[in-house]
Scaffold this active site. Structure first.
Site, PDB file in Angstrom:
ATOM      1  N   TYR A 149       0.841  -1.208   0.000  1.00 22.79           N
ATOM      2  CA  TYR A 149       0.000   0.000   0.000  1.00 22.79           C
ATOM      3  C   TYR A 149       0.874   1.255   0.000  1.00 22.79           C
ATOM      4  O   TYR A 149       0.716   2.133  -0.854  1.00 22.79           O
ATOM      5  CB  TYR A 149      -0.930   0.010   1.212  1.00 22.79           C
ATOM      6  CG  TYR A 149      -1.561   1.355   1.445  1.00 22.79           C
ATOM      7  CD1 TYR A 149      -1.170   2.154   2.509  1.00 22.79           C
ATOM      8  CD2 TYR A 149      -2.530   1.843   0.573  1.00 22.79           C
ATOM      9  CE1 TYR A 149      -1.730   3.412   2.704  1.00 22.79           C
ATOM     10  CE2 TYR A 149      -3.096   3.091   0.758  1.00 22.79           C
ATOM     11  CZ  TYR A 149      -2.688   3.868   1.830  1.00 22.79           C
ATOM     12  OH  TYR A 149      -3.236   5.112   2.023  1.00 22.79           O
ATOM     13  N   LYS A 153       1.562   4.332  -3.004  1.00 23.36           N
ATOM     14  CA  LYS A 153       1.408   5.775  -2.796  1.00 23.36           C
ATOM     15  C   LYS A 153       2.715   6.503  -3.140  1.00 23.36           C
ATOM     16  O   LYS A 153       2.714   7.575  -3.740  1.00 23.36           O
ATOM     17  CB  LYS A 153       0.991   6.040  -1.353  1.00 23.36           C
ATOM     18  CG  LYS A 153      -0.432   5.642  -1.046  1.00 23.36           C
ATOM     19  CD  LYS A 153      -1.433   6.454  -1.855  1.00 23.36           C
ATOM     20  CE  LYS A 153      -2.855   6.183  -1.439  1.00 23.36           C
ATOM     21  NZ  LYS A 153      -3.824   7.054  -2.134  1.00 23.36           N
TER      22      LYS A 153
HETATM   23  P1  NAD Z   1     -12.289   5.635   1.403  1.00 25.46           P
HETATM   24  O1  NAD Z   1     -12.167   4.204   0.986  1.00 25.46           O
HETATM   25  O2  NAD Z   1     -13.384   6.050   2.300  1.00 25.46           O
HETATM   26  O3  NAD Z   1     -12.370   6.577   0.107  1.00 25.46           O
HETATM   27  C1  NAD Z   1     -11.780   6.212  -1.105  1.00 25.46           C
HETATM   28  C2  NAD Z   1     -12.862   6.391  -2.165  1.00 25.46           C
HETATM   29  O4  NAD Z   1     -12.322   6.076  -3.431  1.00 25.46           O
HETATM   30  C3  NAD Z   1     -14.072   5.459  -1.940  1.00 25.46           C
HETATM   31  O5  NAD Z   1     -15.253   6.193  -2.052  1.00 25.46           O
HETATM   32  C4  NAD Z   1     -13.944   4.422  -3.054  1.00 25.46           C
HETATM   33  O6  NAD Z   1     -15.211   3.956  -3.500  1.00 25.46           O
HETATM   34  C5  NAD Z   1     -13.245   5.245  -4.125  1.00 25.46           C
HETATM   35  N1  NAD Z   1     -12.453   4.469  -5.082  1.00 25.46           N
HETATM   36  C6  NAD Z   1     -11.540   3.503  -4.818  1.00 25.46           C
HETATM   37  N2  NAD Z   1     -10.997   3.055  -5.966  1.00 25.46           N
HETATM   38  C7  NAD Z   1     -11.567   3.790  -6.987  1.00 25.46           C
HETATM   39  C8  NAD Z   1     -11.422   3.803  -8.401  1.00 25.46           C
HETATM   40  N3  NAD Z   1     -10.582   2.970  -9.021  1.00 25.46           N
HETATM   41  N4  NAD Z   1     -12.168   4.688  -9.110  1.00 25.46           N
HETATM   42  C9  NAD Z   1     -13.039   5.526  -8.492  1.00 25.46           C
HETATM   43  N5  NAD Z   1     -13.232   5.549  -7.158  1.00 25.46           N
HETATM   44  C10 NAD Z   1     -12.491   4.695  -6.421  1.00 25.46           C
HETATM   45  O7  NAD Z   1     -10.872   6.042   2.015  1.00 25.46           O
HETATM   46  P2  NAD Z   1     -10.432   7.400   2.726  1.00 25.46           P
HETATM   47  O8  NAD Z   1     -10.065   7.050   4.131  1.00 25.46           O
HETATM   48  O9  NAD Z   1     -11.397   8.476   2.433  1.00 25.46           O
HETATM   49  O10 NAD Z   1      -9.065   7.699   1.944  1.00 25.46           O
HETATM   50  C11 NAD Z   1      -9.060   8.561   0.821  1.00 25.46           C
HETATM   51  C12 NAD Z   1      -7.646   8.568   0.307  1.00 25.46           C
HETATM   52  O11 NAD Z   1      -6.761   8.964   1.353  1.00 25.46           O
HETATM   53  C13 NAD Z   1      -7.161   7.195  -0.161  1.00 25.46           C
HETATM   54  O12 NAD Z   1      -6.377   7.356  -1.340  1.00 25.46           O
HETATM   55  C14 NAD Z   1      -6.284   6.701   0.985  1.00 25.46           C
HETATM   56  O13 NAD Z   1      -5.256   5.853   0.535  1.00 25.46           O
HETATM   57  C15 NAD Z   1      -5.733   8.002   1.516  1.00 25.46           C
HETATM   58  N6  NAD Z   1      -5.361   7.931   2.937  1.00 25.46           N
HETATM   59  C16 NAD Z   1      -6.267   7.501   3.859  1.00 25.46           C
HETATM   60  C17 NAD Z   1      -5.887   7.411   5.211  1.00 25.46           C
HETATM   61  C18 NAD Z   1      -6.850   6.919   6.260  1.00 25.46           C
HETATM   62  O14 NAD Z   1      -6.385   6.455   7.322  1.00 25.46           O
HETATM   63  N7  NAD Z   1      -8.142   6.975   6.029  1.00 25.46           N
HETATM   64  C19 NAD Z   1      -4.600   7.793   5.594  1.00 25.46           C
HETATM   65  C20 NAD Z   1      -3.707   8.234   4.631  1.00 25.46           C
HETATM   66  C21 NAD Z   1      -4.097   8.302   3.294  1.00 25.46           C
HETATM   67  C1  WQD Z   2      -3.458   2.785  15.309  1.00 23.16           C
HETATM   68  C2  WQD Z   2      -2.924   2.203  16.608  1.00 23.16           C
HETATM   69  C3  WQD Z   2      -2.559  -0.162  16.503  1.00 23.16           C
HETATM   70  C4  WQD Z   2      -6.805  -1.219  16.031  1.00 23.16           C
HETATM   71  C5  WQD Z   2      -3.246   2.767   9.343  1.00 23.16           C
HETATM   72  C6  WQD Z   2      -2.550   2.484   8.060  1.00 23.16           C
HETATM   73  C7  WQD Z   2      -2.029   3.759   7.455  1.00 23.16           C
HETATM   74  C8  WQD Z   2      -3.141   4.773   7.353  1.00 23.16           C
HETATM   75  C9  WQD Z   2      -3.803   5.002   8.687  1.00 23.16           C
HETATM   76  C10 WQD Z   2      -3.921   4.715   5.064  1.00 23.16           C
HETATM   77  C11 WQD Z   2      -1.833   1.175  16.390  1.00 23.16           C
HETATM   78  C12 WQD Z   2      -3.665   0.148  17.510  1.00 23.16           C
HETATM   79  C13 WQD Z   2      -5.620  -0.520  16.183  1.00 23.16           C
HETATM   80  C14 WQD Z   2      -7.259  -2.057  17.081  1.00 23.16           C
HETATM   81  C15 WQD Z   2      -5.324  -1.438  18.368  1.00 23.16           C
HETATM   82  N1  WQD Z   2      -4.079   4.387   6.384  1.00 23.16           N
HETATM   83  N2  WQD Z   2      -4.896  -0.623  17.324  1.00 23.16           N
HETATM   84  N3  WQD Z   2      -6.492  -2.139  18.218  1.00 23.16           N
HETATM   85  O1  WQD Z   2      -1.912   1.221  11.704  1.00 23.16           O
HETATM   86  O2  WQD Z   2      -1.352   3.583  12.507  1.00 23.16           O
HETATM   87  O3  WQD Z   2      -2.315   3.275  10.239  1.00 23.16           O
HETATM   88  O4  WQD Z   2      -4.281   3.721   9.146  1.00 23.16           O
HETATM   89  O5  WQD Z   2      -3.077   5.405   4.580  1.00 23.16           O
HETATM   90  O6  WQD Z   2      -1.523   3.464   6.182  1.00 23.16           O
HETATM   91  O7  WQD Z   2      -1.428   1.658   8.356  1.00 23.16           O
HETATM   92  O8  WQD Z   2      -3.746   2.909  12.226  1.00 23.16           O
HETATM   93  O9  WQD Z   2      -5.852   2.746  13.459  1.00 23.16           O
HETATM   94  O10 WQD Z   2      -4.866   0.612  12.464  1.00 23.16           O
HETATM   95  O11 WQD Z   2      -3.780   1.670  14.456  1.00 23.16           O
HETATM   96  O12 WQD Z   2      -4.641  -1.541  19.401  1.00 23.16           O
HETATM   97  O13 WQD Z   2      -8.341  -2.729  16.993  1.00 23.16           O
HETATM   98  O14 WQD Z   2      -3.992   1.508  17.273  1.00 23.16           O
HETATM   99  O15 WQD Z   2      -1.709  -1.193  16.977  1.00 23.16           O
HETATM  100  O16 WQD Z   2      -0.886   1.293  17.433  1.00 23.16           O
HETATM  101  P1  WQD Z   2      -2.238   2.677  11.739  1.00 23.16           P
HETATM  102  P2  WQD Z   2      -4.658   1.938  13.120  1.00 23.16           P
END
Ligand code: NAD
Ligand code: WQD
Length: 339
Positions: A149, A153
């Site tokens: 993942y 990115k």
């Molecule tokens: P989310 O899954 O709620 O939103 C992503 C959206 O993209 C969804 O609505 C999904 O249906 C849509 N989607 C996925 N693939 C697609 C495609 N091929 N074409 C059109 N639509 C598509 O996730 P989110 O938490 O809102 O995250 C949004 C962005 O931020 C993502 O790129 C994710 O990687 C990034 N991000 C999220 C987090 C987090 O912890 N939520 C952290 C860092 C980065």
């Molecule tokens: C947070 C803390 C767990 C669940 C992830 C992705 C990252 C980003 C954000 C997309 C950690 C602990 C969690 C549970 C727990 N997503 N935990 N019990 O792992 O920091 O990041 O989400 O970009 O890429 O890796 O977030 O919320 O899973 O965990 O103890 O049921 O909570 O060990 O310390 P994380 P998380």
């Protein structure tokens, strides 16, 4: 600049960003294939803002469908949220993540270029860093994603950098989010994970509402102040507002920027748990379990570049995150399903 294409706009962060864009006076066009979201979220965005938006159920990898959207709207810039984000799933299905997150981004950029749209804000992640650190992590830190993942990115970031170096008209800002949590204060939109939540805070609220029996704390033997994992949690509304600021910056900059979006204020699992017990007003049961595979002890943002370059910093604290997440969960026990 006033018409913004938001890919993945029906998702958690995208829907919150659509609210902030509409309230800032932008016209919003959303494409989303709804693989991890519901169109109900967009209907609620319109209700919250009393503004309309255009929605197309389109996959960002479908160039012809994208061309149809760009032909129908005079798009000035794009915020690219569309993508897959489940770290564990990316280990199981890496090819699915490369296709969606990397090829999807490249197809989008190709069609943008065809229509002369060369301003993009990209959803990146702190997962590109991949290593634990007792110190805040800055944007110039080494990147070593631990799972596919994060690799996807980083690959998408690098592609944007190449575009900006090859074509001076291209401008891109990659925002590296830390841990987004919380929900809009209305309780109408929020995080709606499908199945068992991977992330901490939706799991906590599902325990609190009675959908899950007990929170499992993945390890209390980490080298942190209380032994539990430490992260940089940022309110999703702060995150959304950071995107509006990034759009404003795009209009006046050349080339590529990479910026952390975090608070710089780390919290442990037990501290987050305590914040939610305060918000919920009662105990939330938890048990200490072993460490989760692939987890790391501690990482949080060096967040000053966002303030320097975007004039943005997080303003909402962990109590607001907990209160707003709980309100969403109470109002939507089953998320957008059965809406
Ligand atoms: P989310 O899954 O709620 O939103 C992503 C959206 O993209 C969804 O609505 C999904 O249906 C849509 N989607 C996925 N693939 C697609 C495609 N091929 N074409 C059109 N639509 C598509 O996730 P989110 O938490 O809102 O995250 C949004 C962005 O931020 C993502 O790129 C994710 O990687 C990034 N991000 C999220 C987090 C987090 O912890 N939520 C952290 C860092 C980065
Ligand atoms: C947070 C803390 C767990 C669940 C992830 C992705 C990252 C980003 C954000 C997309 C950690 C602990 C969690 C549970 C727990 N997503 N935990 N019990 O792992 O920091 O990041 O989400 O970009 O890429 O890796 O977030 O919320 O899973 O965990 O103890 O049921 O909570 O060990 O310390 P994380 P998380």
């Amino acid at each position: 600049m006033n018409t913004i294409l938001v890919t993945g706009g029906a998702g958690y962060i995208g829907s919150h960003t659509c609210v902030e864009l509409l309230e800032a006076g932008y016209q919003v066009v959303v494409i989303d294939n709804l693989c991890n979201s519901s169109q109900e979220a967009l209907k609620r965005v319109e209700t919250i803002t009393c503004e309309g938006l255009a929605f197309y159920e389109v996959d960002v990898r479908d160039a012809d469908a994208l061309r149809g959207v760009f032909s129908s709207h005079n798009i000035d810039a794009v915020i690219h949220f569309a993508g897959l984000k489940a770290v564990g799933e990316s280990v199981e299905f890496p090819e699915r993540y490369y296709d969606n997150n990397v090829q999807g981004s490249k197809t989008l950029c190709q069609v943008m270029s065809e229509f002369g749209v060369k301003q993009l804000v990209f959803s990146s992640t702190a997962s590109v860093y991949g290593f634990p650190s007792d110190d805040p992590i800055a944007e110039n830190a080494q990147t070593q994603p631990a799972q596919p993942y994060g690799e996807t990115k980083l690959a998408a970031e690098r592609h944007l950098g190449e575009l900006c170096r090859m074509d001076p008209h291209w401008r891109a800002i990659s925002l590296r989010y830390f841990n987004p949590v919380g929900a809009h204060e209305s309780g109408m939109i929020g995080e709606d994970p499908s199945g068992i939540p991977n992330n901490l805070t939706p799991f906590i609220t599902q325990v609190a509402i009675g959908k899950r029996e007990i929170l499992q704390v993945w390890g209390d033997d980490w080298p942190t102040h209380d032994g539990t994992g430490v992260r940089d949690y940022i309110h999703v509304v702060d995150l959304a507002r950071g995107h509006v600021k990034a759009l404003e910056r795009l209009a006046e900059q050349k080339g590529e920027l990479i910026i952390n979006l975090g608070t710089g204020r780390p919290y442990s699992v037990l501290e987050v748990h305590a914040a939610f017990e305060k918000a919920v007003g009662r105990d939330i049961p938890y048990e200490i379990k072993g460490r989760r595979e692939g987890d790391i002890a501690i990482y949080f943002a060096e967040a000053s570049l966002a303030k320097d370059l975007l004039g943005w910093q997080a303003e909402l604290d962990i109590d607001a995150m907990a209160c707003d997440a709980w309100r969403w969960q109470q109002m939507n026990p089953n998320g957008y399903r059965h809406a």
